[in-house]
Design a protein around this motif. Structure first.
Motif, PDB file in Angstrom:
ATOM      1  N   THR A 197      -5.429  -1.349   8.195  1.00 23.88           N
ATOM      2  CA  THR A 197      -4.430  -1.216   6.944  1.00 23.88           C
ATOM      3  C   THR A 197      -3.289  -2.432   6.745  1.00 23.88           C
ATOM      4  O   THR A 197      -2.512  -2.245   5.936  1.00 23.88           O
ATOM      5  CB  THR A 197      -3.865   0.141   6.930  1.00 23.88           C
ATOM      6  OG1 THR A 197      -2.977   0.357   7.878  1.00 23.88           O
ATOM      7  CG2 THR A 197      -4.984   1.074   6.968  1.00 23.88           C
ATOM      8  N   LEU A 249      -0.694   3.998  14.325  1.00 27.18           N
ATOM      9  CA  LEU A 249      -1.274   3.234  13.423  1.00 27.18           C
ATOM     10  C   LEU A 249      -1.235   4.476  12.096  1.00 27.18           C
ATOM     11  O   LEU A 249      -1.018   4.110  10.944  1.00 27.18           O
ATOM     12  CB  LEU A 249      -2.576   2.744  13.587  1.00 27.18           C
ATOM     13  CG  LEU A 249      -2.318   1.491  14.582  1.00 27.18           C
ATOM     14  CD1 LEU A 249      -3.859   1.107  14.819  1.00 27.18           C
ATOM     15  CD2 LEU A 249      -1.669   0.329  13.782  1.00 27.18           C
ATOM     16  N   ALA A 250      -1.750   5.437  12.257  1.00 31.58           N
ATOM     17  CA  ALA A 250      -2.051   6.602  11.522  1.00 31.58           C
ATOM     18  C   ALA A 250      -0.563   6.763  10.730  1.00 31.58           C
ATOM     19  O   ALA A 250      -0.439   7.154   9.680  1.00 31.58           O
ATOM     20  CB  ALA A 250      -2.642   7.734  11.819  1.00 31.58           C
ATOM     21  N   ALA A 292      11.639   8.695   7.037  1.00 31.24           N
ATOM     22  CA  ALA A 292      10.603   7.879   7.378  1.00 31.24           C
ATOM     23  C   ALA A 292      11.104   6.189   7.723  1.00 31.24           C
ATOM     24  O   ALA A 292      11.905   6.001   6.873  1.00 31.24           O
ATOM     25  CB  ALA A 292       9.502   7.554   6.407  1.00 31.24           C
ATOM     26  N   TRP A 307       6.120  -0.196   8.508  1.00 35.08           N
ATOM     27  CA  TRP A 307       5.978  -1.569   9.313  1.00 35.08           C
ATOM     28  C   TRP A 307       5.904  -1.196  10.725  1.00 35.08           C
ATOM     29  O   TRP A 307       6.873  -0.484  11.153  1.00 35.08           O
ATOM     30  CB  TRP A 307       6.537  -2.742   8.897  1.00 35.08           C
ATOM     31  CG  TRP A 307       6.532  -2.817   7.358  1.00 35.08           C
ATOM     32  CD1 TRP A 307       7.506  -2.596   6.408  1.00 35.08           C
ATOM     33  CD2 TRP A 307       5.679  -3.130   6.610  1.00 35.08           C
ATOM     34  NE1 TRP A 307       7.390  -2.957   5.271  1.00 35.08           N
ATOM     35  CE2 TRP A 307       5.944  -3.268   5.134  1.00 35.08           C
ATOM     36  CE3 TRP A 307       4.101  -3.660   6.813  1.00 35.08           C
ATOM     37  CZ2 TRP A 307       5.061  -3.902   3.943  1.00 35.08           C
ATOM     38  CZ3 TRP A 307       3.211  -4.279   5.885  1.00 35.08           C
ATOM     39  CH2 TRP A 307       3.925  -4.166   4.405  1.00 35.08           C
ATOM     40  N   SER A 327      -8.849  -0.936   4.382  1.00 36.42           N
ATOM     41  CA  SER A 327      -9.521  -2.047   4.955  1.00 36.42           C
ATOM     42  C   SER A 327      -8.836  -3.216   4.982  1.00 36.42           C
ATOM     43  O   SER A 327      -7.729  -3.288   4.197  1.00 36.42           O
ATOM     44  CB  SER A 327     -10.841  -2.345   4.602  1.00 36.42           C
ATOM     45  OG  SER A 327     -10.447  -3.050   3.266  1.00 36.42           O
ATOM     46  N   GLN A 331       0.739   4.289   8.600  1.00 34.33           N
ATOM     47  CA  GLN A 331       0.053   3.993   7.207  1.00 34.33           C
ATOM     48  C   GLN A 331       0.568   5.361   6.284  1.00 34.33           C
ATOM     49  O   GLN A 331       0.527   5.311   5.038  1.00 34.33           O
ATOM     50  CB  GLN A 331      -1.691   4.207   7.602  1.00 34.33           C
ATOM     51  CG  GLN A 331      -2.200   4.574   6.389  1.00 34.33           C
ATOM     52  CD  GLN A 331      -2.576   3.334   5.204  1.00 34.33           C
ATOM     53  OE1 GLN A 331      -1.942   2.452   5.428  1.00 34.33           O
ATOM     54  NE2 GLN A 331      -3.428   3.705   4.128  1.00 34.33           N
ATOM     55  N   GLY A 332       0.585   6.541   6.905  1.00 39.98           N
ATOM     56  CA  GLY A 332       0.880   7.689   6.073  1.00 39.98           C
ATOM     57  C   GLY A 332       2.180   7.800   5.522  1.00 39.98           C
ATOM     58  O   GLY A 332       2.510   7.984   4.596  1.00 39.98           O
ATOM     59  N   ARG A 333       3.216   7.198   6.275  1.00 38.55           N
ATOM     60  CA  ARG A 333       4.509   7.047   5.960  1.00 38.55           C
ATOM     61  C   ARG A 333       4.958   5.547   5.078  1.00 38.55           C
ATOM     62  O   ARG A 333       5.876   5.591   4.746  1.00 38.55           O
ATOM     63  CB  ARG A 333       5.453   7.405   7.060  1.00 38.55           C
ATOM     64  CG  ARG A 333       5.214   8.689   7.955  1.00 38.55           C
ATOM     65  CD  ARG A 333       5.738   9.702   6.928  1.00 38.55           C
ATOM     66  NE  ARG A 333       5.454  11.073   7.515  1.00 38.55           N
ATOM     67  CZ  ARG A 333       6.517  11.597   8.302  1.00 38.55           C
ATOM     68  NH1 ARG A 333       7.697  11.187   8.585  1.00 38.55           N
ATOM     69  NH2 ARG A 333       6.154  12.546   9.065  1.00 38.55           N
ATOM     70  N   GLY A 334       3.966   4.841   5.191  1.00 45.06           N
ATOM     71  CA  GLY A 334       4.314   3.507   4.402  1.00 45.06           C
ATOM     72  C   GLY A 334       5.318   2.709   5.319  1.00 45.06           C
ATOM     73  O   GLY A 334       6.264   2.046   4.680  1.00 45.06           O
ATOM     74  N   ARG A 379      -0.528  -2.926   8.686  1.00 48.20           N
ATOM     75  CA  ARG A 379       0.972  -2.627   8.678  1.00 48.20           C
ATOM     76  C   ARG A 379       1.418  -3.055  10.042  1.00 48.20           C
ATOM     77  O   ARG A 379       2.669  -2.884  10.264  1.00 48.20           O
ATOM     78  CB  ARG A 379       0.674  -1.004   8.989  1.00 48.20           C
ATOM     79  CG  ARG A 379       0.391  -0.366   7.768  1.00 48.20           C
ATOM     80  CD  ARG A 379       1.608   0.096   6.828  1.00 48.20           C
ATOM     81  NE  ARG A 379       1.510   0.388   5.549  1.00 48.20           N
ATOM     82  CZ  ARG A 379       2.542  -0.043   4.685  1.00 48.20           C
ATOM     83  NH1 ARG A 379       3.506  -0.321   5.103  1.00 48.20           N
ATOM     84  NH2 ARG A 379       2.412   0.180   3.352  1.00 48.20           N
ATOM     85  N   MET A 418       1.440   6.699  -0.717  1.00 45.46           N
ATOM     86  CA  MET A 418       1.479   6.560   0.638  1.00 45.46           C
ATOM     87  C   MET A 418       1.259   5.382   1.452  1.00 45.46           C
ATOM     88  O   MET A 418       1.065   5.137   2.730  1.00 45.46           O
ATOM     89  CB  MET A 418       0.375   7.631   1.433  1.00 45.46           C
ATOM     90  CG  MET A 418       0.482   9.111   0.947  1.00 45.46           C
ATOM     91  SD  MET A 418       2.309   9.648   1.440  1.00 45.46           S
ATOM     92  CE  MET A 418       1.561  10.480   3.044  1.00 45.46           C
ATOM     93  N   ASP A 419       0.966   4.235   0.703  1.00 44.24           N
ATOM     94  CA  ASP A 419       0.802   3.022   1.074  1.00 44.24           C
ATOM     95  C   ASP A 419       1.916   2.027   0.595  1.00 44.24           C
ATOM     96  O   ASP A 419       1.374   0.970   0.186  1.00 44.24           O
ATOM     97  CB  ASP A 419      -0.690   2.430   1.074  1.00 44.24           C
ATOM     98  CG  ASP A 419      -0.831   1.150   1.867  1.00 44.24           C
ATOM     99  OD1 ASP A 419       0.034   0.823   2.831  1.00 44.24           O
ATOM    100  OD2 ASP A 419      -1.466   0.362   1.437  1.00 44.24           O
ATOM    101  N   ARG A 420       3.104   2.558   0.670  1.00 45.10           N
ATOM    102  CA  ARG A 420       4.405   1.564   0.330  1.00 45.10           C
ATOM    103  C   ARG A 420       4.242   0.425   1.127  1.00 45.10           C
ATOM    104  O   ARG A 420       3.999   0.329   2.201  1.00 45.10           O
ATOM    105  CB  ARG A 420       5.726   2.161   0.364  1.00 45.10           C
ATOM    106  CG  ARG A 420       5.573   3.520  -0.339  1.00 45.10           C
ATOM    107  CD  ARG A 420       7.056   4.122  -0.453  1.00 45.10           C
ATOM    108  NE  ARG A 420       7.761   4.389   1.020  1.00 45.10           N
ATOM    109  CZ  ARG A 420       7.494   5.227   1.748  1.00 45.10           C
ATOM    110  NH1 ARG A 420       6.921   6.413   1.035  1.00 45.10           N
ATOM    111  NH2 ARG A 420       7.892   5.728   2.994  1.00 45.10           N
ATOM    112  N   PRO A 467      -6.641   6.002   9.671  1.00 37.96           N
ATOM    113  CA  PRO A 467      -6.138   5.936   8.286  1.00 37.96           C
ATOM    114  C   PRO A 467      -7.335   5.310   7.277  1.00 37.96           C
ATOM    115  O   PRO A 467      -7.953   4.454   8.007  1.00 37.96           O
ATOM    116  CB  PRO A 467      -4.868   5.071   8.125  1.00 37.96           C
ATOM    117  CG  PRO A 467      -5.019   4.278   9.602  1.00 37.96           C
ATOM    118  CD  PRO A 467      -5.773   5.354  10.525  1.00 37.96           C
TER     119      PRO A 467
END
Lengths: 492, 492
Positions: free
Chosen positions: A320, A285-286, A258, A294, B96, A289-292, A322, B106-108, B93
């Motif tokens: 989220t 974006l998903a 990732a 930027w 908010s 978010q899923g992989r953490g 990101r 999953m939100d590193r 995702p």
């Protein structure tokens, strides 16, 4: 008849027209002679009387140069006996200013891994001839307004170190502007004013990506962005781009770890010119978010759209936080303003605030204050409208000349956005780098696209900038290009 | 009687005073509702007539917002049937804008190693009260001259990207200036104009030091320089400093690997204030030559010397081109000019030229042109003389007040150079950080020296800046400091 000679054949050369004073010239030459051991420790320097005669310089000047040598420890004055080279100076390293190319053993001239990485990739040189990209020419109204605002803020009486995030008036003004025009959700506290997109990218990468970590970039990619990742030690993976921009399905297919960050130009992919559609934006974006990881959104050229509505920013779509958003006034006002910005999620502000001052303390205030007033006093929308009309006119002018003179060689789709054409070959040429070299030699600046590919098979394309292009420039530029292409064709 | 209700209780809030248009506000709120799945795929949006009644908005406005949703793919218009939320949008995702603090799985929210390193070390905040360092106040003559020169160069009509090394007129002007005043040997081609010393250091480190390589710095050291090495991944070794500056004998004694670079402030060690004598300069150069390492010379504060002759630069002493020289106009003109420079050996120019544009493309031209004219037209020496006299007067003023009001607490040797006092305790206080916090609370800025130590046992000292200090400020500042110290003494 001489009683003594100026030691070791030393003879100074004083250049009267030099900005360096004669005293200092003499001092520097004596010092070099001592350091090079031509004048030895404990050796007596000629008396000022003797030296004056030999060197045809005044005794006062020589005495002053000796005093400088004594003051700095190169020489000692012995009462009644004269001036001597100091004893006990440590032996100096061998070498001279000319001997710079030695690389062996004890004179390693190493540079960093980062510098070596970026030196392997050439960056296009900027220039002011057709068809350089990124040139700006203002109408008299905008130029006059900016000058009036600058005069208001020029104050060279008092100054001190300022907020590393930038002037609050500018941050507030941009926050309102990008909320309205780009759908960005932000507060002034999330802003970091930079000297442009490049510094914004470098700052974001330094905060978000450690050396050895992976970054996904578009393939092909904006070369200075790729360089910024290289310089910061990132492992780069190119993600393929099609007519709709980054192919987000390939994010999942990629077997690399990732990434720490994904760099994208969603409103106008550079260099292909596509805009990322909504479904891909949401998928991107998903994934982040899923992989953490930027997302660094470079909202390149979003101001210059000639047809239809611009698509709002990725940042504004992201619930989220990101997305790190980068914008600039280099194209919308002037490159020389050096004002760009980064908008970062709230919880990253402390990390960016720690790093920002280390890269260059704080951004220059003058043009920040000018841009703030230009925005706050409502001049920006009308200015952008006028600039957009001017660019559209240049685009249409160049489109016509490309059609008339170069349609044998170029397929040149009319760009709906941005400030350049991306042209491809009809088959009369194949190598965009060779064509670029030949064009440069003929005084025409074009940018080859093939070096912008990361992993994907490179396609030969040329970028032709039209911002600020005059009719005369378009005329001479297309004429020269036609000549170059004609010659290349005949030499095949 | 209503035939249908606006779906899922959605009720927009339109703020008329917002810079965001009412249409866009409505569009954004509808979009968020769709993205958050409050309005579901394929769900019908209320008709404009119904919505107008429910939301008390005009039908035209609602129709326009619906068009925006359709244009961006969030909704589809079905002829004769109304507007529906688009089907097939990928799931969004969870999260908010408020949910930013999650760190699990999953939100590193990772930041780089470099950012974490520099966040562990605090940097002093700049401020404009006594006794902040680095403030500049000009006399009317200098301010007027600078303003006249700026007006000459303000031109907001045409602009393009410029030379990453900086304006040639400025590079030539500084080359002549530093040759004459600092004994630096250089040509304009060796110059890289930066936004100040900090960017110059960052640039030099990035070109010369790879992550994991060792750098020697002075102990104590100028904190932003230490931060620049930390940010770039260098392993830092502090080399002890005594009353004559860096103790060069310790270079050899150190059992660390040969460093890639050595950072020094030889003309005025920061923060101790010493000047490196000739024998140590030569030993330092010999060490660098023997081990093949680079010296970064920060010629900090060399313009402000109140007694005796300044010692010439290390760079000019070095026949082997191991020295990279950094200078700035932040103190000699104004911090807000953001003009500094780096002078590099000829054979390093290609590496610096490759890296320079990646960090921020090119330096802003306006103040470069102003400084170039200020130097070329001969105003600089007289300006520096006046500024030096003003600083000397502030120094003497503060010395008197420190003696009168604080001699119970402070030993404050008169600095022969630079723009700050370094004071130590007579024994009434021991912790410079605690005293700094108490002073800040009382509106007095002092800088504690103990955090500037790298390995050596930290000594409690305070820096008190006097550049630009007025009599009223010195009066209130020393009075407040005396109060703070009195209170601290009584609370013991």
């Amino acid at each position: 008849m001489r009683r003594e000679s100026a030691a070791a054949g030393f003879m100074p050369t004083i250049t009267p027209s030099s900005p360096v004073s004669a005293v200092r010239q003499l001092y520097l030459q004596l010092r070099d002679t001592i350091v090079a051991s031509i004048l030895k420790p404990d050796q007596r320097l000629p008396s000022t009387r003797t030296a004056a005669a030999e060197w045809t310089l005044s005794r006062g000047l020589i005495a002053e140069a000796y005093d400088m040598l004594i003051a700095e420890g190169y020489a000692v004055g012995r009462h009644g006996s004269g001036t001597y080279v100091a004893s006990g100076l440590p032996p100096m390293p061998v070498g001279s200013h000319a001997a710079q190319t030695t690389t062996a053993g004890m004179d390693r001239r190493d540079i960093s891994v980062a510098a070596r990485r970026v030196m392997q990739m050439e960056m296009a040189a900027p220039a002011q001839v057709p068809f350089a990209t990124g040139r700006v020419i203002h109408d008299a109204r905008t130029a006059g307004l900016l000058k009036r605002l600058a005069h208001r803020h020029i104050d060279y009486v008092t100054d001190s170190y300022r907020d590393p995030q930038g002037e609050i008036s500018l941050r507030s003004a941009i926050a309102a502007h990008v909320a309205a025009s780009r759908g960005v959700r932000c507060e002034p506290g999330q802003f970091f004013i930079t000297s442009g997109t490049q510094q914004a990218l470098d700052l974001a990468i330094r905060v978000l990506v450690s050396p050895g970590e992976t970054a996904f970039i578009e393939d092909p990619c904006y070369p200075p962005a790729r360089q910024a990742f290289l310089l910061n030690g990132a492992e780069i993976h190119g993600m393929p781009v099609d007519d709709e921009g980054l192919i987000t399905a390939t994010l999942h297919a990629h077997d690399a770890p990732a990434p720490a960050a994904i760099y994208v130009t969603p409103s106008h992919q550079y260099p292909s010119g596509s805009a990322l559609p909504l479904d891909r934006r949401l998928e991107l974006l998903a994934f982040a978010q899923g992989r953490g990881c930027w997302i660094i959104e470079d909202d390149y050229d979003s101001e210059f759209r000639y047809e239809g509505r611009p698509i709002a920013s990725l940042q504004g779509l992201d619930p989220t936080n990101r997305v790190i958003y980068a914008g600039t006034f280099s194209k919308a006002l002037l490159p020389g303003f050096r004002v760009g910005y980064l908008i970062v999620p709230d919880d990253l502000v402390p990390a960016f605030r720690a790093v920002r001052p280390i890269i260059d303390r704080f951004p220059a205030p003058l043009h920040q204050l000018v841009v703030a007033d230009f925005l706050n006093e409502g001049y920006f929308p009308a200015h952008l409208r006028r600039l957009r009309e001017s660019y559209r006119a240049s685009r249409d002018l160049l489109a016509g000349m490309l059609e008339d003179r170069l349609s044998e060689h170029f397929i040149a789709p009319l760009p709906a956005q941005g400030i350049h054409f991306t042209v491809r070959s009809t088959g009369t040429w194949t190598d965009d780098k060779a064509l670029t070299r030949a064009s440069h030699a003929a005084g025409v600046i074009v940018i080859p696209v093939s070096p912008m590919y990361v992993h994907a098979a490179a396609q030969s394309r040329l970028l032709l900038g039209f911002s600020g292009l005059t009719e005369a420039e378009a005329d001479i530029g297309t004429q020269r290009l036609a000549n170059v292409l004609g010659r290349m064709q005949h030499s095949l």
